[in-house]
Design a protein around this motif. Structure first.
Motif, PDB file in Angstrom:
ATOM      1  N   LYS A 179      36.666  22.486  13.676  1.00 33.52           N
ATOM      2  CA  LYS A 179      35.885  23.647  13.245  1.00 33.52           C
ATOM      3  C   LYS A 179      36.868  24.786  13.007  1.00 33.52           C
ATOM      4  O   LYS A 179      37.582  25.209  13.914  1.00 33.52           O
ATOM      5  CB  LYS A 179      34.882  24.045  14.312  1.00 33.52           C
ATOM      6  CG  LYS A 179      33.968  25.178  13.868  1.00 33.52           C
ATOM      7  CD  LYS A 179      33.010  25.606  14.963  1.00 33.52           C
ATOM      8  CE  LYS A 179      31.925  24.590  15.103  1.00 33.52           C
ATOM      9  NZ  LYS A 179      30.848  25.047  16.001  1.00 33.52           N
ATOM     10  N   VAL A 213      37.269  28.609  12.146  1.00 36.44           N
ATOM     11  CA  VAL A 213      36.545  29.883  12.135  1.00 36.44           C
ATOM     12  C   VAL A 213      37.423  30.891  11.405  1.00 36.44           C
ATOM     13  O   VAL A 213      38.564  31.133  11.797  1.00 36.44           O
ATOM     14  CB  VAL A 213      36.244  30.367  13.567  1.00 36.44           C
ATOM     15  CG1 VAL A 213      35.502  31.688  13.552  1.00 36.44           C
ATOM     16  CG2 VAL A 213      35.438  29.315  14.320  1.00 36.44           C
ATOM     17  N   GLN A 257      34.405  21.434   9.534  1.00 34.35           N
ATOM     18  CA  GLN A 257      33.431  22.497   9.296  1.00 34.35           C
ATOM     19  C   GLN A 257      34.158  23.839   9.235  1.00 34.35           C
ATOM     20  O   GLN A 257      35.052  24.112  10.037  1.00 34.35           O
ATOM     21  CB  GLN A 257      32.407  22.508  10.423  1.00 34.35           C
ATOM     22  CG  GLN A 257      31.361  23.563  10.314  1.00 34.35           C
ATOM     23  CD  GLN A 257      30.414  23.546  11.511  1.00 34.35           C
ATOM     24  OE1 GLN A 257      30.631  22.854  12.480  1.00 34.35           O
ATOM     25  NE2 GLN A 257      29.372  24.329  11.418  1.00 34.35           N
ATOM     26  N   ILE A 258      33.765  24.665   8.275  1.00 32.49           N
ATOM     27  CA  ILE A 258      34.299  26.023   8.164  1.00 32.49           C
ATOM     28  C   ILE A 258      33.182  26.992   8.500  1.00 32.49           C
ATOM     29  O   ILE A 258      32.090  26.924   7.944  1.00 32.49           O
ATOM     30  CB  ILE A 258      34.825  26.310   6.749  1.00 32.49           C
ATOM     31  CG1 ILE A 258      35.981  25.380   6.410  1.00 32.49           C
ATOM     32  CG2 ILE A 258      35.273  27.771   6.636  1.00 32.49           C
ATOM     33  CD1 ILE A 258      36.510  25.530   5.012  1.00 32.49           C
ATOM     34  N   VAL A 259      33.466  27.914   9.441  1.00 36.74           N
ATOM     35  CA  VAL A 259      32.502  28.939   9.839  1.00 36.74           C
ATOM     36  C   VAL A 259      33.091  30.283   9.444  1.00 36.74           C
ATOM     37  O   VAL A 259      34.176  30.650   9.897  1.00 36.74           O
ATOM     38  CB  VAL A 259      32.241  28.892  11.364  1.00 36.74           C
ATOM     39  CG1 VAL A 259      31.288  29.987  11.774  1.00 36.74           C
ATOM     40  CG2 VAL A 259      31.731  27.525  11.776  1.00 36.74           C
ATOM     41  N   GLU A 260      32.383  31.005   8.586  1.00 34.20           N
ATOM     42  CA  GLU A 260      32.833  32.330   8.154  1.00 34.20           C
ATOM     43  C   GLU A 260      32.101  33.395   8.955  1.00 34.20           C
ATOM     44  O   GLU A 260      30.882  33.361   9.063  1.00 34.20           O
ATOM     45  CB  GLU A 260      32.558  32.533   6.669  1.00 34.20           C
ATOM     46  CG  GLU A 260      33.363  31.634   5.769  1.00 34.20           C
ATOM     47  CD  GLU A 260      33.050  31.850   4.306  1.00 34.20           C
ATOM     48  OE1 GLU A 260      32.026  32.472   3.971  1.00 34.20           O
ATOM     49  OE2 GLU A 260      33.841  31.370   3.471  1.00 34.20           O
ATOM     50  N   VAL A 261      32.863  34.313   9.543  1.00 29.21           N
ATOM     51  CA  VAL A 261      32.273  35.445  10.259  1.00 29.21           C
ATOM     52  C   VAL A 261      32.569  36.707   9.468  1.00 29.21           C
ATOM     53  O   VAL A 261      33.606  36.805   8.796  1.00 29.21           O
ATOM     54  CB  VAL A 261      32.806  35.558  11.711  1.00 29.21           C
ATOM     55  CG1 VAL A 261      32.393  34.344  12.531  1.00 29.21           C
ATOM     56  CG2 VAL A 261      34.298  35.713  11.745  1.00 29.21           C
TER      57      VAL A 261
END
Length: 54
Positions: free
Chosen positions: A4, A6, A34-38
């Motif tokens: 993952k 981030v 998985q790429i999580v953009e904040v």
């Protein structure tokens, strides 16, 4: 294996998005990626001592 990533902010450049999509496609054979953009937050110009200690 799960990976993952981030990241802060969003990518705007098309060539970066294409490169990441290609890399994710290649990784998907070996792991779950998985790429999580904040959202990016702007930092104030100056902080008080209480904010620095925080």
């Amino acid at each position: 294996m799960n990976i993952k990533l981030v990241v802060v902010g969003k990518l705007k450049e098309k060539y970066f998005k294409q490169g990441i999509a290609e890399y994710a496609k290649r990784l998907s054979r070996f792991c779950k990626f998985q790429i999580v953009e904040v959202p990016d937050e702007k930092a104030p110009e100056s902080l008080s001592q209480a904010e620095m200690d925080g």
